[in-house]
Design a protein around this motif. Sequence first.
Motif, mmCIF file in Angstrom:
data_model
loop_
_atom_site.group_PDB
_atom_site.id
_atom_site.type_symbol
_atom_site.label_atom_id
_atom_site.label_comp_id
_atom_site.label_asym_id
_atom_site.label_seq_id
_atom_site.Cartn_x
_atom_site.Cartn_y
_atom_site.Cartn_z
ATOM 1 N N ALA A 4 6.966 5.147 -12.101
ATOM 2 C CA ALA A 4 6.015 6.029 -11.433
ATOM 3 C C ALA A 4 5.854 7.350 -12.180
ATOM 4 C CB ALA A 4 6.465 6.297 -9.999
ATOM 5 N N GLY A 5 6.876 7.756 -12.906
ATOM 6 C CA GLY A 5 6.790 8.982 -13.695
ATOM 7 C C GLY A 5 7.051 8.703 -15.151
ATOM 8 N N ALA B 116 0.816 -1.213 0.000
ATOM 9 C CA ALA B 116 0.000 0.000 0.000
ATOM 10 C C ALA B 116 0.848 1.260 0.000
ATOM 11 C CB ALA B 116 -0.934 -0.016 1.213
ATOM 12 N N ALA B 117 1.933 1.263 0.774
ATOM 13 C CA ALA B 117 2.777 2.456 0.843
ATOM 14 C C ALA B 117 3.411 2.748 -0.510
ATOM 15 C CB ALA B 117 3.856 2.264 1.908
ATOM 16 N N ALA B 118 3.843 1.683 -1.197
ATOM 17 C CA ALA B 118 4.454 1.872 -2.518
ATOM 18 C C ALA B 118 3.441 2.417 -3.515
ATOM 19 C CB ALA B 118 5.030 0.550 -3.018
ATOM 20 N N THR B 119 2.225 1.877 -3.477
ATOM 21 C CA THR B 119 1.183 2.350 -4.383
ATOM 22 C C THR B 119 0.875 3.820 -4.153
ATOM 23 O OG1 THR B 119 0.227 0.128 -4.440
ATOM 24 C CG2 THR B 119 -1.190 1.941 -5.148
ATOM 25 N N GLU B 120 0.787 4.196 -2.891
ATOM 26 C CA GLU B 120 0.507 5.594 -2.555
ATOM 27 C C GLU B 120 1.637 6.510 -3.022
ATOM 28 O OE1 GLU B 120 -0.250 8.354 1.435
ATOM 29 O OE2 GLU B 120 -0.156 6.150 1.598
ATOM 30 N N ALA C 225 1.415 9.489 -5.924
ATOM 31 C CA ALA C 225 1.784 10.868 -5.597
ATOM 32 C C ALA C 225 2.855 11.383 -6.550
ATOM 33 C CB ALA C 225 2.266 10.944 -4.148
ATOM 34 N N LEU C 226 3.806 10.526 -6.892
ATOM 35 C CA LEU C 226 4.867 10.940 -7.809
ATOM 36 C C LEU C 226 4.318 11.219 -9.207
ATOM 37 C CD1 LEU C 226 7.792 8.606 -6.716
ATOM 38 C CD2 LEU C 226 7.813 11.100 -6.706
ATOM 39 N N ARG D 152 3.173 15.335 -13.297
ATOM 40 C CA ARG D 152 2.263 16.078 -14.165
ATOM 41 C C ARG D 152 2.191 17.545 -13.765
ATOM 42 N NH1 ARG D 152 -1.169 11.256 -13.571
ATOM 43 N NH2 ARG D 152 -1.338 10.191 -15.572
ATOM 44 N N GLU D 153 2.081 17.768 -12.471
ATOM 45 C CA GLU D 153 1.887 19.129 -11.983
ATOM 46 C C GLU D 153 3.098 20.009 -12.237
ATOM 47 O OE1 GLU D 153 1.490 21.385 -7.656
ATOM 48 O OE2 GLU D 153 1.119 19.226 -7.804
#
Length: 622
Positions: free
Chosen positions: A100-101, A17-21, A25-26, A31-32
């Motif tokens: 992740a990115g 779960a921590a990795a998914t979160e 977020a990354l 994107r932002e």
Amino acid sequence: GARAVIVPGAGFTDSGAAATELQAALRGLARERGIAVVGTNCMGFVDVVSGAAPYIGTVPPYVRRGRVGMVAQSGAVVEAFVNDGGRIPFSTIVSCGTEAGTGLAEYLEFFAADAETRAVLAFVEGFADPGAFLDAARRLAEADKPLAVCKVGRSAVAQAGVAAHSGRLAGSARVAEAALRAVGAIICHDLDELTAVGELFGAGRTRLGRRAHVVTNSGGEANMLADLAEDAGLELPPMSEAGRSRLRERWPSFHVANPLDPWGVDDPTMVYPEVLETAADEPGDVLVMSLDQQTTCGTFEQQLGRDLAGYLADAAARAGKVPVFLSPTSQDPPAELASFCHGEGIALLRGARPALRALAAVAARSEWRGDGTVRAVSRIPLPELEAVAAGAAGSLDEDASLSAVARYGVPVPRRIRASSVAEAAAAADQLGHPVVVKAVGRSITHKTELGLVRTGLATGDQVREAADAILAGARSQDPASDLLVVEQVRGDLELIAGFRRDEQFGPTVLVGLGGVWAEHLDTVAIRVGRIGREEARRMLDETLAGPMLRTARGGALDEEGVIDIICGLAALGSDHPEVSEIDLNPVLVGRGRAVAVDALIILESRPIAGEPPLVATTKETR
């Protein structure tokens, strides 16, 4: 102000779960803020051109600069190539981790535009965005930069491991391989093959033919190489009469063949230069010098290897052939031999099987004619589909399925639907005996097993008796079922053809040998998307079906009709996203006709799932 971030990891960023979160977020941050994110759970990258190495492993001093790019989802695989002893000269090596990115496709896009990269290696566990990956592979092909991919996840165990390791679906291995081949990728089945292909790329050999002349120092190894070359798909043309005469004039007892073993015929310094020159003058593409070479060789053996490499370089350069030095065993060769081969642009391959498979794979890629897809013309409406309630899943009955595929040019048998025994008898008289009578209805499946099909009905009485029994059995299961009276079609060969909408790669079409042994023979060819006739013909050639159609006893069978079927299935499935599967089994092929005698179309109620691609806002460059 940072434009790029590298996020390595050991455990925390891998799964859970921590990795998914963290990964979500990354992605949002990327994107932002318009930044590139390498990782998570990666090693980083090594840019051999600029010397930048934000990399958490050791970068040894013998990493060679060259023109081969690499990207791998596995950090351990990247480590293996960073530590390969300089076998492959790299431009940039990327460990992309969980993406992740920045994703696999964006790295391929970078290599496609990178002036320092001429070929690319990739190690793939799963595809986050299959469409973007294939588009990027096309960009590489357009830039004349070959791509070699080792895609894991063929076995059930591996697929489970991929999902656990990367959180992605492994996808259908056959479909993934077909999709990769369609965009010109070379498929490597393990790291030895990927390395051997990389060594060919690193020596500047991104294009070559499949005709090879092999010179060895061992009759036993020559025979082994001949066997393995045939397995791999390399051609070993026999020595010409002129070549045989040239060598026998000097050494009358010399047994001249391909592979060629001159050991013991004369002093190596006398016989090998002449033999290599003669082999280089033969019609062919690749000149292979095969000699076991290890760092533990004695001084004489090491010097022999160095001398033969020199003769190889001279002969190949004079005749314009691709030189390859092959050590049939897989140990590391002496440093002096490696240095010489690297300087002369000679691919120094080790391990007979991966070496010959790599040569054949690069040769096959050199023959690639494009992705085989064709543009859509006009979408053909299918009333058979529109008659089903919008959004409803399930299957069309056989009659509606046959009508639908026929609209896309698939030849089907003449048939008449009947709702009573009397109508069935009249239909048989109209079609002409013999006929087949079968039950038809949306909920009627496995007709043969349930006794709901009768074939070879030659008289009206036989038709009435069969129709009465079939109708009673069918309506006990589905009161709305009817009878289908079909002309009896005979053929000399049974094929199976079908369409599937793959979860990752979309529309796929397959063809292969059919009949009761279809599942056991398991020889099918697969393509992704809409294809043209030449690509359909190549599909047949990948199985036994093509040769059997052309060489059937009594004359060739209707190959063009089979091609109509393949192209029609691919077009129908591509045009109608509500279709998830089409099965044509069997397809009966004779000398004047190929007919899909049974059809089943399955509809999917839900939209095809697919994660929206991550939009790259910036691309890091050197």
